[in-house]
Design a protein around this motif. Structure first.
Motif, PDB file in Angstrom:
ATOM      1  N   LYS A 168      -4.380  -1.447  -0.330  1.00 48.82           N
ATOM      2  CA  LYS A 168      -5.662  -1.879   0.238  1.00 48.82           C
ATOM      3  C   LYS A 168      -6.594  -2.408  -0.847  1.00 48.82           C
ATOM      4  O   LYS A 168      -7.232  -3.458  -0.677  1.00 48.82           O
ATOM      5  CB  LYS A 168      -6.315  -0.705   0.973  1.00 48.82           C
ATOM      6  N   SER A 174       0.662   7.618   1.566  1.00 49.10           N
ATOM      7  CA  SER A 174      -0.769   7.383   1.768  1.00 49.10           C
ATOM      8  C   SER A 174      -1.428   6.789   0.522  1.00 49.10           C
ATOM      9  O   SER A 174      -2.288   5.907   0.624  1.00 49.10           O
ATOM     10  CB  SER A 174      -1.475   8.679   2.171  1.00 49.10           C
ATOM     11  N   ILE A 175      -1.030   7.236  -0.675  1.00 44.94           N
ATOM     12  CA  ILE A 175      -1.641   6.696  -1.892  1.00 44.94           C
ATOM     13  C   ILE A 175      -1.149   5.274  -2.149  1.00 44.94           C
ATOM     14  O   ILE A 175      -1.894   4.426  -2.651  1.00 44.94           O
ATOM     15  CB  ILE A 175      -1.370   7.609  -3.113  1.00 44.94           C
ATOM     16  N   ARG A 223     -12.591   1.494  -8.511  1.00 46.43           N
ATOM     17  CA  ARG A 223     -11.824   2.005  -7.371  1.00 46.43           C
ATOM     18  C   ARG A 223     -10.333   2.035  -7.687  1.00 46.43           C
ATOM     19  O   ARG A 223      -9.619   2.963  -7.292  1.00 46.43           O
ATOM     20  CB  ARG A 223     -12.093   1.153  -6.124  1.00 46.43           C
ATOM     21  N   GLU A 237      -3.245   3.161   0.023  1.00 48.83           N
ATOM     22  CA  GLU A 237      -4.585   3.027  -0.556  1.00 48.83           C
ATOM     23  C   GLU A 237      -4.579   2.023  -1.709  1.00 48.83           C
ATOM     24  O   GLU A 237      -5.485   1.192  -1.839  1.00 48.83           O
ATOM     25  CB  GLU A 237      -5.075   4.392  -1.044  1.00 48.83           C
ATOM     26  N   TRP A 238      -3.555   2.096  -2.556  1.00 44.50           N
ATOM     27  CA  TRP A 238      -3.413   1.134  -3.664  1.00 44.50           C
ATOM     28  C   TRP A 238      -3.281  -0.288  -3.127  1.00 44.50           C
ATOM     29  O   TRP A 238      -3.920  -1.214  -3.621  1.00 44.50           O
ATOM     30  CB  TRP A 238      -2.190   1.518  -4.496  1.00 44.50           C
ATOM     31  N   VAL A 265      -7.684   5.254  -7.835  1.00 48.39           N
ATOM     32  CA  VAL A 265      -6.359   5.317  -7.206  1.00 48.39           C
ATOM     33  C   VAL A 265      -5.313   5.737  -8.231  1.00 48.39           C
ATOM     34  O   VAL A 265      -4.442   6.573  -7.955  1.00 48.39           O
ATOM     35  CB  VAL A 265      -5.991   3.956  -6.581  1.00 48.39           C
TER      36      VAL A 265
END
Length: 242
Positions: free
Chosen positions: A191, A184-185, A161, A188-189, A165
């Motif tokens: 998270k 947003s990225i 995962r 995500e990273w 990313v």
């Protein structure tokens, strides 16, 4: 009639040098059985057998000082004395095979940093470094607690995962996406990173900056084919989390 061999002939038969034969003679390990009228060293067939034993023992890593004593042993006693050397030899063979695998991987394009030269996987090296640097922090202790029960498959899934990313980061970097398009990225990273530990934003910024500053991290990112990727991630994570 006894067959004798000159030093030159012995070097041709065995492949060792005259200098080595001189040295063995000087220390009393192997002296020629005969001297010609011109005082040249002449070796008998039995001398060659003794030399073969010396080279065999030397090849096993037996020190010269021990070889002299072993030369006096009958074969059965010698076998007993050499039992421990077989384990050492197998360990050397395994080490050489591993080194050859590393060489093959490197020649085929693998980054040197990804090879487990330190006798433990790269991830374990990072874990040990993290323990040394951050072992007393709450974030590291939560990391330890969460990863203690992780299987190898669990770890590979998290790594998969994370690489996904990084691939998204790479796409944005190649498109030269500006700071206002990468929040947003970064989220995500963050998270994925926080699945392993309760990292604060401050610590996450330090980790991202480590991608850029640590040569081993930079080598890891080479597989994405973009030398600027570590700097891009560090810049955008720092902007959104500081």
């Amino acid at each position: 009639m006894t067959q004798y061999y000159s030093m030159k002939e012995v070097t041709q038969i065995t492949g060792i040098t005259k200098r080595t034969l001189h040295y063995y003679d000087e220390i009393g390990l192997l002296s020629p059985s005969h001297r010609a009228e011109n005082q040249y060293r002449m070796y008998s067939q039995q001398d060659l057998i003794e030399l073969q034993k010396i080279l065999f023992l030397k090849g096993l890593g037996v020190p010269l000082k021990n070889i002299e004593e072993m030369m006096k042993l009958e074969d059965e006693k010698l076998r007993e004395a050499l039992t421990s050397y077989q384990g050492e030899l197998l360990a050397k063979i395994e080490k050489l095979q591993k080194l050859n695998r590393h060489l093959t991987e490197f020649l085929e394009g693998e980054a040197l940093i990804n090879l487990d030269i330190f006798n433990q996987p790269l991830q374990d090296q990072y874990a040990k470094e993290a323990e040394i640097k951050y072992g007393e922090t709450p974030a590291y202790q939560s990391y330890q607690a969460r990863t203690a029960s992780q299987s190898n498959e669990d770890f590979k899934e998290v790594q998969h995962r994370m690489d996904a990313v990084f691939e998204k980061f790479n796409t944005l970097a190649e498109q030269q996406a500006p700071l206002n398009e990468t929040q947003s990225i970064v989220v995500e990273w963050k998270k994925v990173m926080r699945e392993n530990a309760d990292f604060s934003d401050e610590v996450l910024v330090m980790i991202a900056q480590g991608y850029e500053q640590n040569p081993r991290f930079k080598d890891y990112f080479k597989k994405f084919g973009n030398s600027n990727l570590p700097s891009y991630i560090a810049k955008h994570v720092t902007h959104h989390l500081e």
